[in-house]
Design an enzyme around this catalytic site. Sequence first.
Site, mmCIF file in Angstrom:
data_model
loop_
_atom_site.group_PDB
_atom_site.id
_atom_site.type_symbol
_atom_site.label_atom_id
_atom_site.label_comp_id
_atom_site.label_asym_id
_atom_site.label_seq_id
_atom_site.Cartn_x
_atom_site.Cartn_y
_atom_site.Cartn_z
ATOM 1 N N THR A 48 0.830 -1.209 0.000
ATOM 2 C CA THR A 48 0.000 0.000 0.000
ATOM 3 C C THR A 48 0.864 1.259 0.000
ATOM 4 O O THR A 48 2.035 1.242 0.361
ATOM 5 C CB THR A 48 -0.943 0.044 1.216
ATOM 6 O OG1 THR A 48 -0.171 0.058 2.412
ATOM 7 C CG2 THR A 48 -1.890 -1.143 1.234
ATOM 8 N N ASP A 49 0.232 2.367 -0.394
ATOM 9 C CA ASP A 49 0.919 3.661 -0.362
ATOM 10 C C ASP A 49 0.334 4.517 0.765
ATOM 11 O O ASP A 49 -0.459 4.035 1.580
ATOM 12 C CB ASP A 49 0.816 4.369 -1.720
ATOM 13 C CG ASP A 49 -0.615 4.673 -2.141
ATOM 14 O OD1 ASP A 49 -1.539 4.635 -1.298
ATOM 15 O OD2 ASP A 49 -0.818 4.965 -3.330
ATOM 16 N N GLN A 50 0.709 5.762 0.813
ATOM 17 C CA GLN A 50 0.280 6.658 1.891
ATOM 18 C C GLN A 50 -1.237 6.857 1.910
ATOM 19 O O GLN A 50 -1.817 7.184 2.933
ATOM 20 C CB GLN A 50 0.987 8.004 1.757
ATOM 21 C CG GLN A 50 0.824 8.896 2.970
ATOM 22 C CD GLN A 50 1.682 10.142 2.861
ATOM 23 O OE1 GLN A 50 2.227 10.451 1.803
ATOM 24 N NE2 GLN A 50 1.812 10.861 3.953
#
Length: 144
Positions: free
Chosen positions: A13-15
């Site tokens: 996942t990203d931010q």
Amino acid sequence: MKPYMLKARYYETDQMGIIHHANYIRWMEEARIDMLSQMGYPYRRFEEMGYISPVLHAECEYKKSVKFDDEVKIVVSLQEFGKVKFTLRYDIYNMSEDGVLSAVGTTRHCFLNKDGRPVMMNKEMKEFSDVMQKYFEEIDEYKS
């Protein structure tokens, strides 16, 4: 041929809490390796035969985000199969979201020999070429 199944991992996942776009390309590679294994051609077999298969082009169109822990199904199909190059298509579905199509990607490949020269698949890799074409003809018939 079974589709490739995976569960989206937290580290992907990203931010924003969704799967980072680069991971779809990795998933496509995992699905491609799995497909070849199911066809009786694990990638290691090509290496042992003295061949490598570089990615010449990759693209992905993102349609709907995938999040951590979602179940993902990837269906690989053959778009083009020539004497030297072939193109695969990947339909990526989010099974945790009622099977919605989340992304569509393609990769183009060739085979190179030990000297780095392109391989004529229909001549130097005839058995693989025949298996690949037969497999995808069966899939096309199934879709009809």
